[in-house]
Design a protein around this motif. Structure first.
Motif, PDB file in Angstrom:
ATOM      1  N   VAL A   1      -5.714   4.207   8.510  1.00  0.00           N
ATOM      2  CA  VAL A   1      -4.492   3.459   8.217  1.00  0.00           C
ATOM      3  C   VAL A   1      -4.700   1.972   8.470  1.00  0.00           C
ATOM      4  O   VAL A   1      -4.374   1.130   7.626  1.00  0.00           O
TER       5      VAL A   1
ATOM      6  N   MET B   1      -0.733   0.500  11.829  1.00  0.00           N
ATOM      7  CA  MET B   1      -0.008  -0.704  11.421  1.00  0.00           C
ATOM      8  C   MET B   1       0.056  -1.718  12.554  1.00  0.00           C
ATOM      9  O   MET B   1      -0.067  -2.925  12.322  1.00  0.00           O
TER      10      MET B   1
ATOM     11  N   LEU C   1       7.646  -0.687   7.085  1.00  0.00           N
ATOM     12  CA  LEU C   1       7.325   0.645   6.591  1.00  0.00           C
ATOM     13  C   LEU C   1       8.544   1.211   5.872  1.00  0.00           C
ATOM     14  O   LEU C   1       9.637   1.260   6.434  1.00  0.00           O
TER      15      LEU C   1
ATOM     16  N   VAL D   1       4.199  -1.268   3.732  1.00  0.00           N
ATOM     17  CA  VAL D   1       3.539   0.034   3.644  1.00  0.00           C
ATOM     18  C   VAL D   1       4.579   1.052   3.198  1.00  0.00           C
ATOM     19  O   VAL D   1       5.697   1.072   3.711  1.00  0.00           O
TER      20      VAL D   1
ATOM     21  N   VAL E   1      -4.152  -0.912   5.574  1.00  0.00           N
ATOM     22  CA  VAL E   1      -2.927  -1.723   5.568  1.00  0.00           C
ATOM     23  C   VAL E   1      -3.182  -3.185   5.955  1.00  0.00           C
ATOM     24  O   VAL E   1      -2.284  -4.021   5.815  1.00  0.00           O
TER      25      VAL E   1
ATOM     26  N   VAL F   1      -3.821   9.331   5.955  1.00  0.00           N
ATOM     27  CA  VAL F   1      -2.633   8.784   6.606  1.00  0.00           C
ATOM     28  C   VAL F   1      -2.430   9.362   7.997  1.00  0.00           C
ATOM     29  O   VAL F   1      -1.591   8.870   8.759  1.00  0.00           O
TER      30      VAL F   1
ATOM     31  N   LEU G   1       0.458   6.009  11.438  1.00  0.00           N
ATOM     32  CA  LEU G   1       1.010   4.797  10.833  1.00  0.00           C
ATOM     33  C   LEU G   1       1.432   3.793  11.898  1.00  0.00           C
ATOM     34  O   LEU G   1       1.150   2.596  11.781  1.00  0.00           O
TER      35      LEU G   1
ATOM     36  N   VAL H   1       0.853  -1.182   0.000  1.00  0.00           N
ATOM     37  CA  VAL H   1       0.000   0.000   0.000  1.00  0.00           C
ATOM     38  C   VAL H   1       0.893   1.236   0.000  1.00  0.00           C
ATOM     39  O   VAL H   1       1.894   1.279   0.709  1.00  0.00           O
TER      40      VAL H   1
ATOM     41  N   GLN I   1      -1.596  -6.340   4.137  1.00  0.00           N
ATOM     42  CA  GLN I   1      -0.503  -5.910   3.256  1.00  0.00           C
ATOM     43  C   GLN I   1       0.827  -6.468   3.765  1.00  0.00           C
ATOM     44  O   GLN I   1       0.997  -6.737   4.951  1.00  0.00           O
TER      45      GLN I   1
END
Length: 197
Positions: A48, A81, A89, A58, A52, A42, A77, A4, A55
């Motif tokens: 977020v 996350m 990340l 990121v 995510v 974001v 994030l 993403v 995923q």
């Protein structure tokens, strides 16, 4: 991989989406503006987390000229996350956080432009948030120049924190470096320079 990309509508983000897609990855491009991308925020941990989930990596390529944007985004994030159980990340940084040969950050050198200081300090705060997190993050900082729109050269180097002296560099090569780090993580929990070879 499933990747993403936040900031998919920007100059760096568009190229990262294209580069990842060209390598066969399943890419979700996210922008805060309606258009060709998935809409998301974001700076909102819940947004977020929902984007995510599931995923493999990121990418943070979003940018806004707001003093607190980068630390707010980093906090969202980190929280989002963690909630989704995603750890990798890769963020696009800024060259003015890199260092002189003497190890002094560029933004702390005499004569550094005041109009660039607030934007740079936002990136510095972002780094502070990431350092306190449990994420497997890397921030890739291109040279402190205006990046060009040239096609990718296929020649870039990632590593160290020294700012290159005089260099041209393009968004396409930055995109390649970002996708490389998403595919094959080589740098962990650090700010590193991405430069031409």
């Amino acid at each position: 991989m499933r990747i993403v990309v936040f900031g998919a509508g920007g100059r760096a983000g568009r190229r990262i989406v294209t580069e990842a897609g060209a390598r066969g990855h399943e890419v979700t491009g996210v922008s805060h503006r309606p258009g060709d991308w998935t809409v998301g925020d974001v700076t909102d941990p819940e947004s977020v987390a929902s984007l995510v989930a599931g995923q493999d990596a990121v990418v943070m390529a979003a940018s806004r000229y707001e003093p607190d944007f980068f630390p707010r985004a980093a906090k969202a994030l980190v929280g989002g996350m963690a909630e989704a159980g995603v750890t990798r990340l890769v963020a696009v940084g800024i060259g003015t956080t890199l260092e002189t040969p003497e190890g002094v950050p560029l933004y702390e050198t005499p004569g550094f432009p005041e109009d660039a200081r607030a934007f740079t300090l936002g990136h510095v705060e972002e780094l502070g948030v990431l350092r306190e997190s449990g994420l497997d993050w890397v921030v890739l900082a291109p040279p402190p120049v205006f990046l060009n729109e040239d096609p990718a050269t296929g020649r870039h180097r990632v590593g160290g924190r020294r700012a290159p002296a005089d260099e041209t560099f393009g968004y396409a090569d930055l995109a390649a470096a970002v996708v490389d780090e998403a595919e094959r993580p080589a740098h962990h929990r650090e700010l590193v320079a991405v430069t031409a070879v």
